[in-house]
Design a protein around this motif. Structure first.
Motif, PDB file in Angstrom:
ATOM      1  N   GLY A  31       4.660  -7.468  11.122  1.00  0.00           N
ATOM      2  CA  GLY A  31       5.384  -7.664   9.875  1.00  0.00           C
ATOM      3  C   GLY A  31       4.942  -8.907   9.146  1.00  0.00           C
ATOM      4  O   GLY A  31       5.535  -9.286   8.136  1.00  0.00           O
ATOM      5  N   ALA A  32       3.879  -9.548   9.621  1.00  0.00           N
ATOM      6  CA  ALA A  32       3.402 -10.793   9.003  1.00  0.00           C
ATOM      7  C   ALA A  32       2.274 -10.497   8.038  1.00  0.00           C
ATOM      8  O   ALA A  32       1.152 -10.934   8.212  1.00  0.00           O
ATOM      9  CB  ALA A  32       2.917 -11.762  10.087  1.00  0.00           C
ATOM     10  N   ASN A  33       2.594  -9.707   7.021  1.00  0.00           N
ATOM     11  CA  ASN A  33       1.550  -9.304   6.075  1.00  0.00           C
ATOM     12  C   ASN A  33       1.586 -10.121   4.803  1.00  0.00           C
ATOM     13  O   ASN A  33       1.289  -9.644   3.730  1.00  0.00           O
ATOM     14  CB  ASN A  33       1.669  -7.814   5.753  1.00  0.00           C
ATOM     15  N   GLY A  34       1.937 -11.358   4.919  1.00  0.00           N
ATOM     16  CA  GLY A  34       1.896 -12.221   3.755  1.00  0.00           C
ATOM     17  C   GLY A  34       3.251 -12.511   3.169  1.00  0.00           C
ATOM     18  O   GLY A  34       3.342 -13.005   2.065  1.00  0.00           O
ATOM     19  N   GLY A  35       4.312 -12.212   3.919  1.00  0.00           N
ATOM     20  CA  GLY A  35       5.628 -12.554   3.422  1.00  0.00           C
ATOM     21  C   GLY A  35       6.208 -11.454   2.561  1.00  0.00           C
ATOM     22  O   GLY A  35       5.705 -10.324   2.506  1.00  0.00           O
ATOM     23  N   PRO A  36       7.304 -11.725   1.868  1.00  0.00           N
ATOM     24  CA  PRO A  36       7.994 -10.709   1.069  1.00  0.00           C
ATOM     25  C   PRO A  36       7.165 -10.250  -0.119  1.00  0.00           C
ATOM     26  O   PRO A  36       6.386 -11.003  -0.681  1.00  0.00           O
ATOM     27  CB  PRO A  36       9.264 -11.434   0.608  1.00  0.00           C
ATOM     28  N   ALA A  37       7.329  -9.010  -0.483  1.00  0.00           N
ATOM     29  CA  ALA A  37       6.645  -8.445  -1.651  1.00  0.00           C
ATOM     30  C   ALA A  37       7.659  -7.655  -2.454  1.00  0.00           C
ATOM     31  O   ALA A  37       8.620  -7.095  -1.911  1.00  0.00           O
ATOM     32  CB  ALA A  37       5.483  -7.557  -1.216  1.00  0.00           C
ATOM     33  N   ALA A  38       7.482  -7.576  -3.767  1.00  0.00           N
ATOM     34  CA  ALA A  38       8.426  -6.891  -4.644  1.00  0.00           C
ATOM     35  C   ALA A  38       8.514  -5.409  -4.318  1.00  0.00           C
ATOM     36  O   ALA A  38       9.595  -4.834  -4.232  1.00  0.00           O
ATOM     37  CB  ALA A  38       8.023  -7.101  -6.100  1.00  0.00           C
ATOM     38  N   ASN A  39       7.361  -4.780  -4.126  1.00  0.00           N
ATOM     39  CA  ASN A  39       7.312  -3.349  -3.808  1.00  0.00           C
ATOM     40  C   ASN A  39       5.996  -3.073  -3.097  1.00  0.00           C
ATOM     41  O   ASN A  39       5.021  -2.656  -3.730  1.00  0.00           O
ATOM     42  CB  ASN A  39       7.432  -2.513  -5.081  1.00  0.00           C
ATOM     43  N   PRO A  40       5.957  -3.304  -1.759  1.00  0.00           N
ATOM     44  CA  PRO A  40       4.692  -3.195  -1.016  1.00  0.00           C
ATOM     45  C   PRO A  40       4.009  -1.838  -1.158  1.00  0.00           C
ATOM     46  O   PRO A  40       2.787  -1.773  -1.315  1.00  0.00           O
ATOM     47  CB  PRO A  40       5.116  -3.446   0.435  1.00  0.00           C
ATOM     48  N   LEU A  41       4.788  -0.754  -1.101  1.00  0.00           N
ATOM     49  CA  LEU A  41       4.187   0.576  -1.191  1.00  0.00           C
ATOM     50  C   LEU A  41       3.517   0.780  -2.545  1.00  0.00           C
ATOM     51  O   LEU A  41       2.372   1.243  -2.624  1.00  0.00           O
ATOM     52  CB  LEU A  41       5.250   1.655  -0.968  1.00  0.00           C
ATOM     53  N   LYS A  42       4.192   0.428  -3.604  1.00  0.00           N
ATOM     54  CA  LYS A  42       3.640   0.575  -4.950  1.00  0.00           C
ATOM     55  C   LYS A  42       2.400  -0.302  -5.119  1.00  0.00           C
ATOM     56  O   LYS A  42       1.384   0.134  -5.683  1.00  0.00           O
ATOM     57  CB  LYS A  42       4.699   0.188  -5.980  1.00  0.00           C
ATOM     58  N   GLY A  43       2.476  -1.534  -4.614  1.00  0.00           N
ATOM     59  CA  GLY A  43       1.339  -2.436  -4.713  1.00  0.00           C
ATOM     60  C   GLY A  43       0.121  -1.937  -3.954  1.00  0.00           C
ATOM     61  O   GLY A  43      -1.014  -2.004  -4.440  1.00  0.00           O
ATOM     62  N   ASP A  44       0.343  -1.402  -2.742  1.00  0.00           N
ATOM     63  CA  ASP A  44      -0.773  -0.884  -1.934  1.00  0.00           C
ATOM     64  C   ASP A  44      -1.402   0.341  -2.593  1.00  0.00           C
ATOM     65  O   ASP A  44      -2.623   0.530  -2.544  1.00  0.00           O
ATOM     66  CB  ASP A  44      -0.293  -0.533  -0.524  1.00  0.00           C
ATOM     67  N   LEU A  45      -0.573   1.187  -3.223  1.00  0.00           N
ATOM     68  CA  LEU A  45      -1.114   2.359  -3.913  1.00  0.00           C
ATOM     69  C   LEU A  45      -1.977   1.949  -5.108  1.00  0.00           C
ATOM     70  O   LEU A  45      -3.035   2.538  -5.360  1.00  0.00           O
ATOM     71  CB  LEU A  45       0.022   3.275  -4.369  1.00  0.00           C
ATOM     72  N   PHE A  46      -1.517   0.947  -5.842  1.00  0.00           N
ATOM     73  CA  PHE A  46      -2.330   0.434  -6.945  1.00  0.00           C
ATOM     74  C   PHE A  46      -3.652  -0.135  -6.422  1.00  0.00           C
ATOM     75  O   PHE A  46      -4.713   0.044  -7.037  1.00  0.00           O
ATOM     76  CB  PHE A  46      -1.568  -0.640  -7.720  1.00  0.00           C
ATOM     77  N   ALA A  47      -3.594  -0.845  -5.291  1.00  0.00           N
ATOM     78  CA  ALA A  47      -4.811  -1.430  -4.708  1.00  0.00           C
ATOM     79  C   ALA A  47      -5.780  -0.343  -4.277  1.00  0.00           C
ATOM     80  O   ALA A  47      -7.002  -0.456  -4.480  1.00  0.00           O
ATOM     81  CB  ALA A  47      -4.449  -2.315  -3.524  1.00  0.00           C
ATOM     82  N   LEU A  48      -5.258   0.736  -3.675  1.00  0.00           N
ATOM     83  CA  LEU A  48      -6.116   1.837  -3.245  1.00  0.00           C
ATOM     84  C   LEU A  48      -6.718   2.568  -4.439  1.00  0.00           C
ATOM     85  O   LEU A  48      -7.873   3.005  -4.400  1.00  0.00           O
ATOM     86  CB  LEU A  48      -5.314   2.810  -2.374  1.00  0.00           C
ATOM     87  N   LEU A  49      -5.952   2.704  -5.518  1.00  0.00           N
ATOM     88  CA  LEU A  49      -6.479   3.326  -6.731  1.00  0.00           C
ATOM     89  C   LEU A  49      -7.588   2.462  -7.330  1.00  0.00           C
ATOM     90  O   LEU A  49      -8.641   2.971  -7.752  1.00  0.00           O
ATOM     91  CB  LEU A  49      -5.349   3.523  -7.747  1.00  0.00           C
ATOM     92  N   GLY A  50      -7.357   1.153  -7.339  1.00  0.00           N
ATOM     93  CA  GLY A  50      -8.397   0.239  -7.807  1.00  0.00           C
ATOM     94  C   GLY A  50      -9.641   0.324  -6.960  1.00  0.00           C
ATOM     95  O   GLY A  50     -10.769   0.285  -7.469  1.00  0.00           O
ATOM     96  N   ALA A  51      -9.468   0.471  -5.634  1.00  0.00           N
ATOM     97  CA  ALA A  51     -10.615   0.587  -4.729  1.00  0.00           C
ATOM     98  C   ALA A  51     -11.412   1.848  -4.999  1.00  0.00           C
ATOM     99  O   ALA A  51     -12.641   1.861  -4.891  1.00  0.00           O
ATOM    100  CB  ALA A  51     -10.138   0.579  -3.280  1.00  0.00           C
ATOM    101  N   THR A  52     -10.726   2.924  -5.353  1.00  0.00           N
ATOM    102  CA  THR A  52     -11.416   4.172  -5.673  1.00  0.00           C
ATOM    103  C   THR A  52     -12.300   4.000  -6.907  1.00  0.00           C
ATOM    104  O   THR A  52     -13.460   4.422  -6.921  1.00  0.00           O
ATOM    105  CB  THR A  52     -10.391   5.297  -5.916  1.00  0.00           C
ATOM    106  N   PHE A  53     -11.756   3.379  -7.941  1.00  0.00           N
ATOM    107  CA  PHE A  53     -12.561   3.096  -9.135  1.00  0.00           C
ATOM    108  C   PHE A  53     -13.739   2.188  -8.800  1.00  0.00           C
ATOM    109  O   PHE A  53     -14.856   2.388  -9.304  1.00  0.00           O
ATOM    110  CB  PHE A  53     -11.691   2.448 -10.217  1.00  0.00           C
ATOM    111  N   TYR A  54     -13.508   1.193  -7.953  1.00  0.00           N
ATOM    112  CA  TYR A  54     -14.591   0.291  -7.545  1.00  0.00           C
ATOM    113  C   TYR A  54     -15.696   1.050  -6.815  1.00  0.00           C
ATOM    114  O   TYR A  54     -16.887   0.775  -7.017  1.00  0.00           O
ATOM    115  CB  TYR A  54     -14.051  -0.810  -6.633  1.00  0.00           C
ATOM    116  N   GLY A  55     -15.321   1.969  -5.931  1.00  0.00           N
ATOM    117  CA  GLY A  55     -16.317   2.739  -5.196  1.00  0.00           C
ATOM    118  C   GLY A  55     -17.223   3.525  -6.124  1.00  0.00           C
ATOM    119  O   GLY A  55     -18.452   3.542  -5.963  1.00  0.00           O
ATOM    120  N   PHE A  56     -16.629   4.186  -7.126  1.00  0.00           N
ATOM    121  CA  PHE A  56     -17.419   4.934  -8.106  1.00  0.00           C
ATOM    122  C   PHE A  56     -18.312   3.995  -8.918  1.00  0.00           C
ATOM    123  O   PHE A  56     -19.497   4.290  -9.145  1.00  0.00           O
ATOM    124  CB  PHE A  56     -16.486   5.708  -9.043  1.00  0.00           C
TER     125      PHE A  56
END
Length: 416
Positions: free
Chosen positions: A230-255
């Protein structure tokens, strides 16, 4: 990523064998000295000898081909023993540090209440455009530059769109998640790059390359440790939403990474980066005007925020200037696995600036990633991944520029 009147590192060379015949005893200096020697300057003529003029920019000596260079030395660790490997390794870590720096500034901006995903990267495209588009127009002339816009502008527009959206969603992720979780993007981008390289660029990876990638994915230990403890950098506003945005950004980066590797293998780097910046500035500016107006009004503006934006822009400018060189020397896949070490550098920053707690597996993952980079090139030839399969056996379909296999065949002594 010097300018001469007739040729540059990114201009296709004319294969000419340079040979000069001069009498023994005559100094270098051209035809004038040879003529003066016959007029009684005290230098005796001798038997003519063949001398090597050396290789000038854009020319190569003899009939050496890329295939001959590849076949020169094969075997385990052939590439690892070369100077190019260490250049590639060091370049990858410089890029990883730049990425860590931009992630840190994004987190600092979000912490100040200034989350403007599109506007934040706008200055980077402006700066890149000022430097590389200006240089392209200087080299080509405005008329030729306009022809590029009309003929190949659609390619560069697609590249810029992919890049802009990658930046947008990654920066947006910091509004909802932490710096450590957001760096998941590098892991997923590797998967995207490998699939695209196999399907569209006809890249065929060796078993050792797959093994190296899997070893690098020891980063999975790092990710698992975050969720185990659970030590993933402390509290986050919405971890699931943030991780999904990060994964979407990674997909664009890959292309965008695969497409940029393809383009810089065929065109001069300054043209590609300049066009990326030109279209990126237009797309990013439009997007900022539409989506960032409310965030812009509610953002905090002070000296710290200004400093963070300047730091972010300068580091991103360095990143965009050096990344195409790594795409030429290596590949989009190696580019992304090199960036995995950014997670470790991010931890160092996170512990110091954000007082984050991390698991002991982070150092283990860092060592595994570095080990994987060596394993990745275990069976590569002396050219490594600089020889691109889509350019032909002797890279006849590509440009002869800094970092390319074609240039290496023409100028074996060149650093890159």
């Amino acid at each position: 990523m010097a300018v001469t009147a007739n040729a540059s590192a990114d201009v296709d060379p004319i294969p000419i064998e340079s040979v000069q015949v001069r009498p023994k005893g005559v100094r270098d200096g051209g035809s004038d000295e040879i003529a003066s020697s016959s007029s009684g300057n005290g230098l005796a003529h001798g038997t003519p000898e063949r001398t090597d003029m050396g290789m000038s920019e854009g020319c190569y000596s003899g009939e050496r081909t890329v295939e001959e260079l590849v076949g020169k030395k094969k075997g385990l660790f052939s590439y690892v023993k070369t100077r190019d490997f260490w250049v590639v390794l060091a370049l990858g870590q410089v890029l990883a540090l730049c990425l860590t720096g931009t992630n840190t500034f994004s987190a600092l901006l979000a912490g100040k209440g200034t989350s403007i995903p599109a506007f934040q990267t706008f200055f980077n495209y402006v700066l890149l455009n000022m430097v590389y588009t200006s240089y392209t127009i200087y080299r080509y002339g405005f008329k030729k530059w306009t022809k590029i816009i009309l003929k190949d502008g659609w390619r560069y527009f697609i590249l810029a769109f992919l890049d802009v959206e990658g930046n947008y969603f990654v920066v947006l992720a910091y509004r909802y998640t932490t710096i450590l979780s957001a760096q998941l993007i590098n892991f997923w981008a590797i998967v995207v790059v490998i699939i695209l390289s196999l399907l569209f660029l006809h890249v065929r990876y060796h078993l050792t390359q797959y093994a190296g990638i899997l070893v690098c994915c020891g980063m999975g230990l790092l990710l698992a440790s975050d969720h185990i403890t659970g030590a993933n950098g402390g509290p986050a506003a919405n971890p699931l939403k943030g991780d999904l945005f990060a994964l979407l950004g990674a997909t664009f980066y890959g292309f965008s990474n695969c497409f940029e590797e393809f383009l810089v293998s065929k065109r001069p780097m300054y043209e590609v980066v300049g066009q990326l910046a030109f279209w990126g500035m237009l797309i990013n500016g439009t997007q900022a005007g539409i989506f960032d107006r409310a965030s812009f009004r509610s953002a905090v503006w002070d000296g710290d925020v200004g400093g963070y934006l300047v730091g972010y822009t300068l580091l991103l400018f360095i990143f965009y200037s050096l990344a195409p060189l790594l795409f030429r020397l290596a590949s989009a896949a190696f580019f992304n696995i090199s960036l995995l070490t950014g997670n470790f550098w991010g931890v160092v920053v996170g512990v110091q600036l954000f007082h984050l707690s991390v698991h002991w597996m982070y150092p283990v993952a860092f060592v595994l990633i570095l080990l994987g980079l060596f394993v990745y090139f275990t069976t590569e030839s002396v050219l490594g991944e600089a020889k691109k399969p889509w350019l032909g056996e002797n890279q006849e379909g590509g440009v002869s520029g800094i970092g390319t296999a074609k240039r290496r065949a023409e100028r074996p002594g060149a650093i890159a």
